[in-house]
Scaffold this motif. Structure first.
Motif, PDB file in Angstrom:
ATOM      1  N   PRO A 119       0.826  -1.214   0.000  1.00 51.71           N
ATOM      2  CA  PRO A 119       0.000   0.000   0.000  1.00 51.71           C
ATOM      3  C   PRO A 119       0.860   1.264   0.000  1.00 51.71           C
ATOM      4  O   PRO A 119       2.012   1.256   0.441  1.00 51.71           O
ATOM      5  N   SER A 256       2.059   0.429   5.285  1.00 51.23           N
ATOM      6  CA  SER A 256       1.578  -0.884   5.728  1.00 51.23           C
ATOM      7  C   SER A 256       1.177  -0.854   7.202  1.00 51.23           C
ATOM      8  O   SER A 256       0.138  -1.401   7.591  1.00 51.23           O
ATOM      9  N   THR A 287      -4.431   0.639  -2.075  1.00 49.53           N
ATOM     10  CA  THR A 287      -3.958  -0.716  -2.351  1.00 49.53           C
ATOM     11  C   THR A 287      -4.116  -1.049  -3.835  1.00 49.53           C
ATOM     12  O   THR A 287      -3.540  -2.018  -4.312  1.00 49.53           O
TER      13      THR A 287
END
Length: 452
Positions: A119, A256, A287
């Motif tokens: 992400p 993350s 994401t």
């Protein structure tokens, strides 16, 4: 015999007409029944705006874009699963969309997605992410409010009505944020919480939790600091390089870690974090990246069969290349520094896709790329250039100022404008005398006729 033949043709055409009319009536009846049973709102009560989540992007997407090639090798055929795949729509009249099977004039295009290996922060919500982290515990993800303050702020939130201005809601959010920043010990899990700081570097902005900087300044937080040093000492037994960074150690709030924290936030705490509960905080991180249709980023065909691609297409290609590089490094088990550099490169490319002026120097381009923000804002953007900026006839603009000689229902028009600005008026029996007077006056006064 001729009359019998004509009668037979007439009866045949009449029966065909009646049958076609019956079939049309049956179709109309079916349509009416379908519409009648379909639930439709008769009145729109309100419209809510929220963040676009990863599941929303996946639902809207018709293709997972993962190929960084534009065309097949040696041909002008768009590469499969690439940025110009025909399933995303087409940009010329010769090709047909492979999703809806329509040509470009009837197909508005279809979205695709790029699934990210890790992400990344959405550059547009970076400050909101920082404020949300300042309001929650960095261990249990609960809002840093005890029972008394939760009850107090809950009452203030309930007192807000729909008619209250956005400024009232923003003021209350800032009030809650200011109170949470003063809380150092979580009232739920009793963990130590320090300030969340934004660190700007050549690789883009980062967030750190300066908790041990806070603990070193006060003796009452010394037990937390000692426990942290014990953990570092144990880790340094396996990695000697850690010992030299003990005095500078801080918690790195990478995307993350932030995503895991946001996912743990309970739903009952959302009313303290945002004025409208229309989405979850984890939606502020990406994401997946939504790839726009081909028709809004068309390829320009040049001489000798070459083509020039749009800036958005090039930026999507950069994202795919950076994402593939990061995924390969993770799969190979590369060092943490190499993975971190690849992760930062992906973050820079995603941020440039949204705002081309953000990292023109980081990507070493000769000119800033035209990202999504540049498509919308400014004088050459969609709103001011394509939607608002229209030049029409019979209109003009000039500087206005108050005049004590005018009544409240009067507006002064400069003489230079009044002699040039005209409007057409149709001649009728009711206004013919007034228009004749305008013709006699000529062009030297305000009530004049300048042409017939």
């Amino acid at each position: 015999s001729r009359s019998l033949q004509n009668l037979f043709v007439f009866e045949k055409s009449l029966s065909e007409t009646m049958s076609s009319k019956t079939s049309v009536e049956e179709k109309d009846r079916e349509t009416i029944e379908m519409v009648r049973h379909e639930p439709r709102p008769t009145r729109i009560d309100q419209i809510e705006f929220g963040l676009f989540s990863g599941s929303d992007m996946k639902r809207l997407s018709s293709l997972n874009v993962r190929n960084n090639d534009f065309y097949e090798m040696g041909t002008r055929t768009p590469a499969k699963n690439g940025c110009l795949d025909p399933r995303l729509g087409v940009s010329n009249n010769q090709m047909k969309c492979m999703t809806c099977h329509k040509y470009v004039k009837d197909c508005c295009g279809h979205f695709g997605t790029v699934k990210l290996a890790l992400p990344v922060f959405h550059i547009g919500y970076f400050n909101s992410i920082k404020d949300t982290l300042s309001m929650i515990c960095k261990e249990c993800s609960r809002v840093l409010l005890d029972s008394e303050n939760r009850e107090h702020f809950s009452k203030e939130i309930k007192d807000l009505t729909r008619s209250d201005s956005i400024h009232s809601r923003q003021y209350l959010q800032k009030k809650i944020l200011k109170h949470c920043k003063l809380v150092k010990i979580c009232p739920h899990c009793f963990a130590l919480n320090g300030p969340v700081k934004k660190v700007t570097s050549a690789k883009g902005p980062h967030l750190i939790h300066a908790v041990w900087e806070l603990a070193s300044k006060s003796k009452k937080y010394q037990p937390f600091l000692n426990e942290f040093h014990d953990d570092l000492y144990e880790a340094s037994q396996h990695n000697a390089e850690i010992e030299q960074y003990v005095s500078k150690a801080q918690h790195d709030l990478n995307p993350s870690v932030v995503l895991d924290l946001f996912k743990k936030i309970p739903n009952e705490d959302l009313r303290f974090l945002q004025s409208k509960i229309t989405s979850r905080p984890e939606d502020m991180l990406l994401t997946q990246v939504l790839v726009p249709p081909v028709c809004i980023r068309p390829s320009v065909t040049m001489n000798a069969g070459a083509s020039s691609e749009d800036d958005l297409t090039m930026l999507v290609q950069f994202i795919i290349e950076a994402n593939d590089s990061l995924r390969d490094n993770i799969r190979k088990g590369a060092s943490a520094k190499i993975v971190k550099d690849a992760w930062d490169n992906l973050s820079i490319n995603v941020s440039t896709f949204f705002n081309g002026a953000y990292s023109a120097n980081k990507l070493k381009n000769s000119k800033p790329s035209r990202g999504l923000c540049q498509r919308l804002k400014g004088k050459q953007g969609r709103f001011r250039h394509n939607l608002s900026g229209k030049r029409v006839d019979f209109s003009g603009r000039t500087v206005i100022s108050p005049d004590p000689n005018l009544d409240v229902h009067q507006v002064a028009v400069p003489e230079s404008v009044a002699k040039i600005l005209t409007y057409p008026e149709r001649v009728t029996e009711a206004n013919i005398e007034k228009l004749r007077l305008a013709v006699r006056n000529g062009t030297w006064c305000s009530s004049a006729c300048v042409g017939l």
